[in-house]
Design an enzyme around this catalytic site. Sequence first.
Site, mmCIF file in Angstrom:
data_model
loop_
_atom_site.group_PDB
_atom_site.id
_atom_site.type_symbol
_atom_site.label_atom_id
_atom_site.label_comp_id
_atom_site.label_asym_id
_atom_site.label_seq_id
_atom_site.Cartn_x
_atom_site.Cartn_y
_atom_site.Cartn_z
ATOM 1 N N LYS A 1 3.189 -24.666 -12.377
ATOM 2 C CA LYS A 1 3.474 -25.271 -10.971
ATOM 3 C C LYS A 1 3.769 -26.617 -10.894
ATOM 4 C CE LYS A 1 1.849 -20.891 -8.961
ATOM 5 N NZ LYS A 1 1.474 -20.126 -7.655
ATOM 6 N N HIS B 1 10.437 -16.870 -7.439
ATOM 7 C CA HIS B 1 8.935 -17.372 -7.288
ATOM 8 C C HIS B 1 8.768 -17.390 -5.835
ATOM 9 C CE1 HIS B 1 4.856 -18.700 -7.425
ATOM 10 N NE2 HIS B 1 4.996 -17.973 -8.735
ATOM 11 N N GLU C 1 3.922 -10.134 -7.545
ATOM 12 C CA GLU C 1 2.656 -10.989 -7.154
ATOM 13 C C GLU C 1 2.609 -10.886 -5.846
ATOM 14 O OE1 GLU C 1 2.462 -14.672 -10.501
ATOM 15 O OE2 GLU C 1 3.972 -15.171 -8.701
ATOM 16 N N GLY D 1 -3.955 -14.526 -8.576
ATOM 17 C CA GLY D 1 -5.505 -14.655 -8.636
ATOM 18 C C GLY D 1 -5.962 -14.219 -10.126
ATOM 19 N N ALA E 1 -1.230 -19.122 -12.961
ATOM 20 C CA ALA E 1 -1.174 -20.501 -12.950
ATOM 21 C C ALA E 1 -2.436 -21.032 -12.812
ATOM 22 C CB ALA E 1 -0.201 -20.589 -11.583
ATOM 23 N N SER E 2 -3.042 -21.009 -11.638
ATOM 24 C CA SER E 2 -4.261 -21.824 -11.351
ATOM 25 C C SER E 2 -5.233 -21.582 -12.414
ATOM 26 C CB SER E 2 -4.837 -21.945 -9.888
ATOM 27 O OG SER E 2 -4.731 -20.629 -9.449
HETATM 28 O O1 LIG Z 1 3.233 -18.011 -10.868
HETATM 29 C C1 LIG Z 1 2.004 -17.684 -10.831
HETATM 30 C C2 LIG Z 1 1.585 -17.141 -9.647
HETATM 31 O O2 LIG Z 1 2.033 -17.578 -8.553
HETATM 32 C C3 LIG Z 1 0.031 -16.994 -9.713
HETATM 33 O O3 LIG Z 1 -0.635 -18.057 -9.219
HETATM 34 P P1 LIG Z 1 -2.173 -18.100 -9.800
HETATM 35 O O4 LIG Z 1 -2.445 -17.681 -10.907
HETATM 36 O O5 LIG Z 1 -2.821 -19.539 -9.261
HETATM 37 O O6 LIG Z 1 -2.656 -17.159 -8.521
#
Ligand SMILES: O=C[C@H](O)COP(=O)(O)O
Length: 230
Positions: A10, A96, A144, A184, A205-206
Site C-alpha cells: 500500500k 483492489h 477481501e 485483517g 498488507a498491514s
Molecule cells: O491488499 C491487501 C488487503 O487490502 C488487506 O489489507 P490488510 O492486510 O491490511 O487488512
Amino acid sequence: MKPIIAVNYKAYYPYSFGENALRIARDAKRVWEETGVEVILAPPFTEIYRVLKEVEGSGVKVFAQHADPVEPGAVTGYIPVEGLKEAGVHGVILNHSEHRLKIADINALIIKARRLGLKTLACADVPETGAAIALLKPDMIAVEPPELIGTGVSVSKAKPEVITNSVSMIRSVNKEALILTGAGITTGEDVYQAVKLGTIGVLVASGIVKAKDPYSVMKDMALNALKAVS
Ligand SMILES: O=C[C@H](O)COP(=O)(O)O
C-alpha cells in the site's frame, strides 16, 4: 502446489517507502529461500525499481499495485500496462478495493497484461464479484471483505464463509485461477485457516508492512501455509 504469500505494501508512511521498502524485500527473499513459498511483493510505483533490484536472482515476484485502463500517450499521471512491463514487474494487482476498476476495464487490462506476459491478481469484495471476475480469467483472484481490511480482524476467523463461498463460486466458472483471500490477516494461524478453507494463499498488507519484524511475521505465515497444504 506452492502456497502464496502476497504482500501489498500500500502506501503506508514510512513503512512502504525507501529503506523500509528494501527491508521488506530482503525479508521476503529470506523467507522464500528458507521455505520455498511463493512470495509476491507489491510495492508503491516509486519503489518498484529498487525492490526489483533487491530481489533480483531470487524467486520473489514483484507486482504493481494497479494499472490504469489507458493506452500509452498523452495521459499524464496514469500508468499503462506497457509502462509496468518496461519497469520489469512480473505482474499487476487489478481492482483492489482501494483502487477499483469497471468490469470492462478489468477485462481489457487482463487481456493486455496476458499479451505482454504479465500475471494478473484481480481483487473482489464478495464471492459473487469474485466469480464474475473469474470469468475474465485472471491468473489469481483475491476476495477481501472491505470492512475487515486493515482492522487486524481476519477474514479467516470473522468471515470464514466468505472464503468457502468464494472458492465454490469461483470454481464453478473457473477451474484454474489461483484463489487467495485477504483482509485483517496478521498471524500464521490466520493463513493456516485461509488455506484449510480452500485458498492457495493470502494477500496481506498491514500485518506485515507495519510489523516491528516483518521477517518473523512472513516466515510464520509461510510455515503455516506449508503446514496447511501438506
Ligand atoms: O491488499 C491487501 C488487503 O487490502 C488487506 O489489507 P490488510 O492486510 O491490511 O487488512
